[in-house]
Every structure is written in C-alpha cells, then in structure tokens.
Design an enzyme around this catalytic site. Structure first.
Site, short mmCIF file in Angstrom:
data_model
loop_
_atom_site.label_atom_id
_atom_site.label_comp_id
_atom_site.label_asym_id
_atom_site.label_seq_id
_atom_site.Cartn_x
_atom_site.Cartn_y
_atom_site.Cartn_z
N GLU A 87 1.68 6.48 13.73
CA GLU A 87 1.33 7.52 14.70
C GLU A 87 -0.04 7.24 15.33
OE1 GLU A 87 2.37 7.81 11.63
OE2 GLU A 87 3.50 9.64 11.28
N ALA B 53 -4.91 -6.11 3.55
CA ALA B 53 -5.22 -6.34 2.13
C ALA B 53 -6.32 -5.39 1.66
CB ALA B 53 -5.64 -7.79 1.93
N1 THU Z 1 2.61 5.73 7.12
C1 THU Z 1 2.74 5.87 8.46
O1 THU Z 1 2.62 4.91 9.23
N2 THU Z 1 3.00 7.10 8.96
C2 THU Z 1 3.26 8.20 8.19
O2 THU Z 1 3.55 9.25 8.73
C3 THU Z 1 3.16 8.10 6.74
C4 THU Z 1 2.71 6.82 6.18
C5 THU Z 1 2.38 4.39 6.60
C6 THU Z 1 1.03 4.12 6.02
C7 THU Z 1 1.33 2.98 5.09
O3 THU Z 1 1.31 1.76 5.82
C8 THU Z 1 2.75 3.23 4.62
O4 THU Z 1 3.31 4.13 5.57
C9 THU Z 1 2.84 3.82 3.24
O5 THU Z 1 2.06 4.94 3.11
#
Ligand code: THU
Length: 157
Positions: free
Chosen positions: A74, A65
């Site tokens: 990653e 939140a």
């Molecule tokens: N996100 C990732 O986990 N990895 C990425 O390579 C890009 C973005 C996640 C962060 C957030 O929880 C959601 O995707 C939207 O940005």
C-alpha cells in the site's frame, strides 16, 4: 462518564458485484502480487490505486534483509502514485495478497496501521473519501473511506 462507540461500515461483495473499474483494480492488485519481493515472509501483497487523472498506479511489498527497511504494498503504491502524479487525487485503492503457499489469501487482506496512516494523508489531500477494497479469494470487503479503517487517526500537531 460517557461511553463512545466507533463502528466500521464494511460491505461484503462478490467480484461480480463490483463496478467495472473496481474489478479492474482488483485484477491489477492481484497481478501486482507477482511483483512483490518477499524472500523473507513469502507473503506477497499487491495494491492498485485509481487516480482522478484516469491513471491506475500499482505497488507491491518490497522486503529487505534489514527488515524494517522493507515497505508494504500500500505504501509502495501510494508513495509512487504521489511521486509520479503529484496533482492527482486518489479515488479508490484495492489490496490483494497471496499467502506463504503462493495462493490468494482466503480472507480479505487488511492494511497495517502504518499504511492506514499513510493512505489517510492522501485521502485528506484528495478532499473526499477514498474507497478501500480489500480482496480475499471469494469475498471482497468495501470500506467507504481510509478514515473508516483508522478511527482516532493522528492528523494534526
Ligand atoms: N504487507 C503488506 O505489504 N501489506 C499489508 O497490508 C500487510 C503486510 C507485507 C509486509 C511484509 O513484506 C509482508 O507483507 C509480511 O508482513
């Protein structure tokens, strides 16, 4: 004046063109998207890292939140991998995602800048290139190293 140009080598492949271990990493990254906690963005990302001790470690984005407290797939994978197996070196990482419609994203998902920076440190620790596999619904991109995803990376102070 001197103009410098940086190029990023990307190989586009199909799932069938991957090696068996790469196919496994892709499957595990896809599976990991179902362990994402993304009630705010509804964008579910999974990552799978192959280690040189034979283990594969997965991670998924975990939101909060208090938005900046959340973590990408990653980084959840690479921090867990090194916390669990501090002696192991990274070999390859695959990243997959499902979009807000719940379906796998069409184009290969690209790690954010912060994740590239975090992964780079583990590539440096490994002492060799870590292959990066970015997974889309049909096409898959292979990059030869984390460094190739982050030209002009910050590495020393
Ligand atoms: N996100 C990732 O986990 N990895 C990425 O390579 C890009 C973005 C996640 C962060 C957030 O929880 C959601 O995707 C939207 O940005």
């Amino acid at each position: 004046m001197k103009k410098l140009e940086i190029t990023v080598p990307i190989t586009e492949v199909s799932f069938e063109e991957l090696t068996p271990i790469q196919q496994r990493l892709v499957e595990l990254a896809r599976e990991a998207t179902y362990r994402s906690y993304a009630p705010y963005s509804h964008f579910c990302v999974g990552a799978a890292i192959e280690l040189d001790n034979g283990e594969i470690v997965t991670g998924a984005n975990q939101e909060n939140a208090a938005y900046p407290s959340g973590t990408c797939a990653e980084r959840s994978a690479c921090y867990y991998a090194h916390a669990r197996y501090p002696e192991a070196k990274f070999l390859q990482i695959a990243v997959a995602a499902r979009g807000t419609d719940g379906e796998p994203v069409a184009d290969p998902v690209a790690p954010c800048g912060a994740c590239r920076q975090a992964l780079l440190e583990y590539e440096t620790l490994a002492g060799h290139d870590v292959t990066v596999i970015l997974v889309g619904r049909e096409k898959i991109y292979i990059l030869p190293s984390v460094r190739s995803t982050l030209p002009l990376a910050f590495s020393e102070f």
